[in-house]
Enzyme design. Structure first.
Site, PDB file in Angstrom:
ATOM      1  N   CYS A 124       0.824  -1.202   0.000  1.00  0.00           N
ATOM      2  CA  CYS A 124       0.000   0.000   0.000  1.00  0.00           C
ATOM      3  C   CYS A 124       0.863   1.258   0.000  1.00  0.00           C
ATOM      4  O   CYS A 124       2.016   1.247   0.422  1.00  0.00           O
ATOM      5  CB  CYS A 124      -0.897  -0.015   1.238  1.00  0.00           C
ATOM      6  SG  CYS A 124      -2.472   0.808   0.986  1.00  0.00           S
ATOM      7  N   ASP A 176      -5.957  -3.427  11.148  1.00  0.00           N
ATOM      8  CA  ASP A 176      -4.811  -2.536  11.276  1.00  0.00           C
ATOM      9  C   ASP A 176      -4.679  -2.118  12.734  1.00  0.00           C
ATOM     10  O   ASP A 176      -5.632  -2.203  13.514  1.00  0.00           O
ATOM     11  CB  ASP A 176      -4.988  -1.310  10.378  1.00  0.00           C
ATOM     12  CG  ASP A 176      -3.676  -0.609  10.055  1.00  0.00           C
ATOM     13  OD1 ASP A 176      -2.619  -1.048  10.551  1.00  0.00           O
ATOM     14  OD2 ASP A 176      -3.700   0.382   9.308  1.00  0.00           O
TER      15      ASP A 176
END
Length: 210
Positions: A7, A130
């Site tokens: 990412c 996360d």
């Protein structure tokens, strides 16, 4: 096969090299406050030269109109919702963008936060766990408590994120069995500038696990 998402892509050459190294998905940050922000036009330009891969636009607390416009301008295969989007928001967005994968990121501060995943499993395609940070939405380098996640078995696929690096990926994946992993700061020199040596080291470690 495990999905491997890198990412915070901002450079075409790095995106291409990362997919060639073995990544199955790239994430593009569409949050203007992020140091890894990239415009829809830039996402489209980078995507032109990519080998086949999933292209995920990452948004946080954007309106449905903004997300639909992002999907119109950039050739994405999925949207990652990294803010406080409700299950109702996700369901409506899924109806508006039926061809795109919907990933809901959950920021986990304590084990009880995992319970919120139950509310999303019917309205998104994948989950992403996360680490919680009070100021930052992602790319913090903070890891989750992997031991506490051992009993996490949602009904839909999930990505493990949060502070993963080439040095700790083996430890993480011997404890947990997600369908995907997501790395950002763990393979960077600075925000948005990927370190290809770290990327290749990641795939070397992953190859030893299979």
């Amino acid at each position: 096969m495990m999905r491997i998402k890198i990412c915070g892509i901002t450079q075409a050459s790095q995106g291409r090299a990362i997919v060639q190294a073995g990544a199955t998905a790239l994430g593009f940050i569409s949050v203007k406050a992020s140091p890894r922000y990239i415009s829809p036009k830039e996402i489209a330009r980078i995507s032109q030269d990519l080998p086949p891969c999933d292209r995920i636009g990452v948004v946080a607390n954007a309106s449905r109109e903004e997300i639909v416009e992002l999907a119109r301008q950039a050739p994405l295969t999925g949207i990652q919702l990294h803010g406080n989007e409700s299950p109702e928001f996700c369901q409506t967005l899924r109806q508006q963008l039926p061809g795109l994968e919907l990933i809901k990121a959950l920021r986990i501060r304590q084990t009880s936060d995992l319970e919120q995943s139950d509310r999303y499993q019917a309205v998104v395609d994948s989950l992403l766990l996360d680490a919680y940070h009070p100021q930052q939405l992602g790319g913090t380098g903070q890891t989750l408590d992997w031991q506490a996640l051992r009993s996490f078995e949602p009904a839909i696929p999930w990505f493990l994120a949060g502070g993963l690096t080439p040095d700790n990926i083996t430890q993480a994946l011997t404890q947990l069995h997600p369908q995907g992993i997501d790395l950002s700061s763990g393979v960077e020199r600075s925000p948005g500038d990927k370190d290809l040596d770290k990327v290749h080291a990641l795939f070397q470690h992953l190859s030893r696990l299979t």
